[in-house]
Design a protein around this motif. Structure first.
Motif, short mmCIF file in Angstrom:
data_model
loop_
_atom_site.label_atom_id
_atom_site.label_comp_id
_atom_site.label_asym_id
_atom_site.label_seq_id
_atom_site.Cartn_x
_atom_site.Cartn_y
_atom_site.Cartn_z
N PHE A 228 -22.01 -20.21 -19.17
CA PHE A 228 -20.64 -19.69 -19.09
C PHE A 228 -19.72 -20.66 -18.37
CE2 PHE A 228 -22.47 -16.04 -20.79
CZ PHE A 228 -21.50 -15.09 -21.08
N LYS A 229 -20.24 -21.47 -17.47
CA LYS A 229 -19.40 -22.50 -16.87
C LYS A 229 -18.95 -23.51 -17.92
CE LYS A 229 -21.60 -24.42 -13.54
NZ LYS A 229 -21.88 -25.34 -12.42
N LYS A 230 -19.85 -23.87 -18.84
CA LYS A 230 -19.50 -24.80 -19.90
C LYS A 230 -18.55 -24.16 -20.92
CE LYS A 230 -23.63 -27.74 -19.73
NZ LYS A 230 -22.91 -29.03 -19.60
N LEU A 231 -18.71 -22.86 -21.16
CA LEU A 231 -17.85 -22.17 -22.12
C LEU A 231 -16.43 -21.96 -21.59
CD1 LEU A 231 -20.33 -19.48 -23.48
CD2 LEU A 231 -19.46 -21.45 -24.72
N ARG A 232 -16.26 -21.91 -20.27
CA ARG A 232 -14.96 -21.76 -19.63
C ARG A 232 -14.22 -20.51 -20.13
NH1 ARG A 232 -12.58 -27.98 -19.55
NH2 ARG A 232 -14.31 -28.89 -18.35
N PRO A 233 -14.61 -19.34 -19.66
CA PRO A 233 -13.98 -18.11 -20.16
C PRO A 233 -12.57 -17.88 -19.65
CG PRO A 233 -15.56 -17.61 -18.43
CD PRO A 233 -15.70 -19.07 -18.70
N GLY A 234 -12.15 -18.56 -18.59
CA GLY A 234 -10.80 -18.36 -18.07
C GLY A 234 -10.77 -17.63 -16.74
N THR A 235 -11.93 -17.42 -16.12
CA THR A 235 -12.02 -16.78 -14.81
C THR A 235 -13.14 -17.45 -14.02
OG1 THR A 235 -12.26 -14.67 -13.66
CG2 THR A 235 -13.63 -15.02 -15.60
N SER A 236 -13.22 -17.18 -12.73
CA SER A 236 -14.24 -17.79 -11.89
C SER A 236 -15.61 -17.20 -12.21
CB SER A 236 -13.92 -17.57 -10.42
OG SER A 236 -12.68 -18.16 -10.09
N ILE A 237 -16.63 -18.06 -12.21
CA ILE A 237 -18.01 -17.66 -12.50
C ILE A 237 -18.86 -18.01 -11.28
CG2 ILE A 237 -19.99 -17.91 -14.03
CD1 ILE A 237 -17.65 -16.64 -15.40
N LEU A 238 -19.62 -17.02 -10.77
CA LEU A 238 -20.52 -17.22 -9.64
C LEU A 238 -21.90 -16.69 -10.00
CD1 LEU A 238 -18.23 -16.07 -6.69
CD2 LEU A 238 -18.71 -18.42 -7.39
N ALA A 239 -22.90 -17.15 -9.27
CA ALA A 239 -24.28 -16.70 -9.50
C ALA A 239 -24.96 -16.51 -8.15
CB ALA A 239 -25.05 -17.72 -10.33
N LEU A 240 -25.65 -15.38 -8.00
CA LEU A 240 -26.35 -15.05 -6.77
C LEU A 240 -27.77 -14.61 -7.11
CD1 LEU A 240 -26.09 -14.70 -3.67
CD2 LEU A 240 -25.43 -12.33 -4.09
N TYR A 241 -28.74 -15.43 -6.68
CA TYR A 241 -30.14 -15.11 -6.95
C TYR A 241 -31.01 -15.67 -5.84
CZ TYR A 241 -29.70 -19.76 -9.10
OH TYR A 241 -29.43 -21.07 -9.34
N VAL B 79 -13.09 -12.31 -10.65
CA VAL B 79 -14.27 -13.18 -10.64
C VAL B 79 -15.41 -12.42 -11.30
CG1 VAL B 79 -14.92 -12.39 -8.33
CG2 VAL B 79 -15.78 -14.58 -9.17
N VAL B 80 -16.35 -13.18 -11.89
CA VAL B 80 -17.55 -12.60 -12.50
C VAL B 80 -18.76 -13.13 -11.73
CG1 VAL B 80 -18.96 -12.43 -14.58
CG2 VAL B 80 -16.47 -12.44 -14.75
N LEU B 81 -19.61 -12.21 -11.25
CA LEU B 81 -20.80 -12.58 -10.50
C LEU B 81 -22.04 -12.18 -11.30
CD1 LEU B 81 -22.19 -13.52 -7.81
CD2 LEU B 81 -22.11 -11.13 -7.11
N PHE B 82 -22.84 -13.18 -11.71
CA PHE B 82 -24.14 -12.92 -12.30
C PHE B 82 -25.16 -12.85 -11.16
CE2 PHE B 82 -21.87 -15.00 -15.79
CZ PHE B 82 -22.15 -14.13 -16.83
N ALA B 83 -25.93 -11.77 -11.10
CA ALA B 83 -26.80 -11.55 -9.95
C ALA B 83 -28.08 -10.84 -10.37
CB ALA B 83 -26.09 -10.74 -8.88
N THR B 84 -29.11 -11.04 -9.56
CA THR B 84 -30.33 -10.26 -9.70
C THR B 84 -30.24 -9.03 -8.80
OG1 THR B 84 -31.37 -11.58 -7.95
CG2 THR B 84 -31.70 -12.32 -10.22
N ASP B 85 -31.34 -8.34 -8.63
CA ASP B 85 -31.33 -7.10 -7.85
C ASP B 85 -31.21 -7.34 -6.34
OD1 ASP B 85 -31.41 -5.26 -9.92
OD2 ASP B 85 -33.58 -5.41 -10.11
N ILE B 86 -31.15 -8.59 -5.90
CA ILE B 86 -30.90 -8.81 -4.46
C ILE B 86 -29.49 -8.39 -4.07
CG2 ILE B 86 -32.53 -10.73 -4.36
CD1 ILE B 86 -30.10 -12.60 -4.21
#
Length: 766
Positions: free
Chosen positions: A303-316, A337-344
């Motif tokens: 999604f960083k490469k696709l550049r959706p037009g909003t901030s992308i974060l990841a927490l794992y 902002v969009v946060l991709f995360a696991t169950d943590i």
């Protein structure tokens, strides 16, 4: 002047701060009369002035329901089990009693550890620590955050100075085992936040070891949105008449302001669905939950490469701790902002103003769904939760949610707003090998997570189309999944074992039948054999004494007609067993020796069709004798002597090759043309210079010496090697502008070609 300032400070300190002993005695008298019904604000609770000032400075004024009902029991020193919906303020419900207990005990920085607060995740421990700093700023106690990813040596040197320790289970156990400065004999309070997660199978061994080291004379508090009621867990904690506080027990387990819905999507359309959702909600704060760390990493990078037009974060979990804290703070600070995360990120974390929680992968159970959905609609705010299910997961998961009184509505996706980024993803993976490897790991981790889930009514691995799913991630082929291969292998072995058991039974039955058939000459013995072998194959015997011939006495009616082929079953079993045997190196070597195969030998054929080998013939006499010996055994001493003799010939051949190379180099430098060698058979090489001699000075050739040389190739008078070489060079290059006095150089000299150099080398060897 200094004395004046000191008196003013002491006067102000005495006027603003009441004596601690008097305040402690006054507060203790009010503990027994706490009534949660009349409590409207924190000032109605019997709390010390330090805590009241910290709460006011942090803008905490009105307590929540769980705080009203639990704080009173905690201040009285009772064990408390608190259960409340997500976002109801459980953190303050145990932090306030911890501060008040240490204040009543007159705890100071040098008194040692007074309270331990354990949380299952680092982010939750960090959040509790930040809240404690706000409300306990006026207390004269110290607190420490002890979690993984920090400097262990730094923590060891300061563990004896902490009064309140906020930690994760693994890190605190490490200090208990390795740190001699860590002393917990004086501990008064133990708090387990998200207690059901701390006590489940993932932390069972760790928590048992921690509880074994803690003093039994302590106060214990458990808090969670889904509280455990297991007798085994409560026995492990050694609770003493615990008080169960659940203000929302008869209400929904999720916030009232939470709008819930679910959608059914095929597995290969998940990436398209979440991409389309983000593109249509660019101005909102979204959390997307996935099943594994590798999936989160892949979605984040794509999604960083696709550049959706909003901030992308990841927490794992596999991120470095400092980076995890920075991502947590950044997500709390941003509004879209969009946060991709696991169950943590699903338990206890108080993210402000989250608009959407999307559960892209199905949660493990209903409790996990509640914790995920609880990241939004916190503190009377509104929020929405969207659960994405596969067609095979819909029925089972909805039934699980109904058991928790959670009813969610199914919605349908507007196909006009769906657009797939698959073409771009395929291009990214074709250009970036590292991203392709990440996609493979994401694919494997998802299949493993589904395979390892306990609830097989919801998670069905056999209904996943691996090929279609891998193509949806941008992969050309399906990656190999070892855990699935092992499962298939185990099932195949179980089938083979069952077949072996059936075959063994059939063999025994056929042996019994053959024995009874051999004894068929005597009717009595055959009848006896039939009576004794009840488990034999289904046969009916007619014994008629009226028949004259003995052969007519027996009439066999067989139902199982495969008994005729039982003779070959043992051979088939042996062949089947031999296929699964692992061939050792010794067995392979024996097999090669039996076939008399010459190892490391290649066979070549010439133009006439005769066989020739690449092995060089031995040149020494002792080597030829050894080569033609008929014995198969290797004589090591004889082989050493052969090698020593053959080395002499190899050295000579090596020296000849070196001389040939030197000559080629010199001839290239001096421009000698050897085209005249092509038509000659016998070549006179006496004019060549000695390769071991260095020719530094130019040679002056007199006319008299040139007369002694016959240009037809015959030497009349023996000249020195250098003069012969010069004379030949002059004869060879008579048309060139050559001077041998060292002033002029040779011009227009044609260099040697590869064919000419090979021709010279062949002539030299001949």
């Amino acid at each position: 002047m200094n004395n004046t300032r000191k008196r003013i400070f002491q006067k102000h300190y005495k006027s603003s701060k009441p004596k601690d002993d008097e305040e402690i005695a006054r507060l203790k008298q009010k503990y027994e009369n706490i009534n949660e019904v009349i409590i409207k604000s924190f000032t109605d609770l019997p709390l010390s002035w330090k805590t009241q000032k910290g709460l006011k400075g942090s803008n905490y004024k009105i307590p929540t329901q769980i705080q009203k009902e639990s704080i009173g029991y905690s201040l009285q020193g009772k064990d408390v089990m608190g259960a409340a919906i997500t976002g109801s303020g459980k953190t303050l419900a145990f932090l306030i009693p911890v501060l008040e207990c240490l204040f009543m005990e007159k705890w100071s920085r040098h008194s040692g550890v007074g309270a331990i607060i354990i949380s299952p995740t680092r982010e939750l421990a960090y959040q509790i620590f930040q809240t404690l700093k706000k409300i306990g700023i006026h207390h004269d106690i110290s607190a420490g955050l002890i979690i993984g990813g920090k400097n262990l040596k730094f923590e060891r040197s300061r563990m004896d100075q902490c009064n309140i320790i906020i930690c994760t289970p693994g890190r605190i156990l490490q200090h208990m085992d390795q740190n001699p400065l860590f002393n917990i004999t004086s501990m008064k309070i133990l708090v387990l936040d998200e207690a059901d997660r701390c006590l489940d199978m993932g932390f069972k061994k760790t928590m048992n070891a921690i509880l074994a080291n803690l003093p039994l004379d302590r106060q214990t508090m458990l808090f969670s949105a889904t509280q455990t009621k297991s007798v085994e867990d409560l026995a492990r904690l050694s609770l003493k008449e615990p008080v169960y506080v659940a203000p929302h027990e008869h209400q929904l387990t999720v916030p009232v302001n939470l709008q819930q819905s679910y959608v059914v999507v095929n597995l290969e359309d998940k990436l398209t669905m979440i991409w389309s959702f983000i593109k249509n909600h660019l101005k909102q704060k979204v959390i997307v939950f996935l099943a594994s760390c590798k999936q989160v990493k892949y979605f984040y990078e794509v999604f960083k490469k696709l550049r959706p037009g909003t901030s992308i974060l990841a927490l794992y979990g596999t991120l470095h701790q400092e980076k995890r804290v920075n991502i947590y703070d950044e997500f709390c600070r941003k509004s879209n902002v969009v946060l991709f995360a696991t169950d943590i990120a699903s338990r206890g974390l108080d993210f402000p103003n989250v608009n959407w929680v999307i559960q892209l992968d199905c949660p493990e159970d209903a409790n996990q769904y509640i914790h995920r959905a609880g990241r939004t609609a916190r503190h009377d705010a509104k929020g929405e939760s969207l659960l994405i299910l596969l067609p095979s997961e819909e029925f089972g998961m909805i039934k699980e949610l109904e058991k928790k009184d959670i009813i969610i509505d199914r919605i349908h996706i507007d196909q006009s707003k769906m657009f797939s980024p698959k073409a771009k993803i395929d291009a990214f993976l074709a250009q970036d090998q590292q991203l392709k490897d990440t996609a493979k790991r994401a694919f494997i981790s998802y299949i493993k997570s589904v395979f390892l889930m306990k609830n097989k009514n919801v998670f069905k691995t056999n209904e996943i189309d691996f090929e279609v799913f891998s193509k949806s991630l941008g992969l050309v082929s399906v990656p190999r999944i070892r855990i699935i291969d092992k499962l298939k292998h185990m099932n195949k072995n179980m089938e083979n074992q069952s077949l072996k058991i059936e075959n063994n039974v059939l063999i025994k039955q056929s042996n019994v039948w053959s024995e009874s058939f051999d004894q068929s000459s005597n009717g009595e013995s055959l009848k006896k054999n039939h009576l004794n072998n009840v488990d034999s194959p289904a046969m009916d015997f007619d014994l008629s004494s009226n028949s004259e011939n003995e052969e007519d006495l027996i009439k066999i009616k067989r139902e199982n007609h495969e008994i005729e082929h039982m003779e070959n079953i043992s051979e088939i079993q042996n062949n089947a067993n031999s296929k699964h045997r692992i061939a050792t190196k010794a067995a392979t070597a024996r097999r090669v020796l039996k076939k008399k195969i010459v190892v490391n030998k290649r066979v070549f054929f010439n133009e006439e069709g005769h066989v020739k080998t690449n092995q060089r013939e031995l040149q020494s006499d002792i080597g030829k004798e050894y080569m033609y010996e008929n014995s198969n055994d290797i004589n090591i001493e004889m082989a050493k002597k052969v090698l020593q003799e053959e080395d002499k010939f190899d050295r000579k051949r090596h020296q000849e090759l070196i001389k040939c190379r030197k000559h080629q180099v010199k001839s290239k430098r001096k421009g000698v043309d050897d085209n005249h060698f092509e038509n000659d058979i016998d070549v006179d090489l006496s004019w060549l210079p000695d390769p071991d001699t260095i020719y530094d000075k130019p040679v002056n050739v007199s006319k008299q010496s040139l007369k002694n040389y016959n240009f037809n190739g015959d030497v009349q008078t023996h000249l020195p090697d250098s003069e012969l070489f010069v004379e030949n060079m002059k004869r060879k290059h008579s048309d060139s502008d050559i001077s041998f006095n060292g002033v002029k150089q040779i011009k227009k000299i044609k260099p040697l070609t590869l064919d000419e150099a090979e021709h010279i080398a062949m002539k030299l060897f001949k």
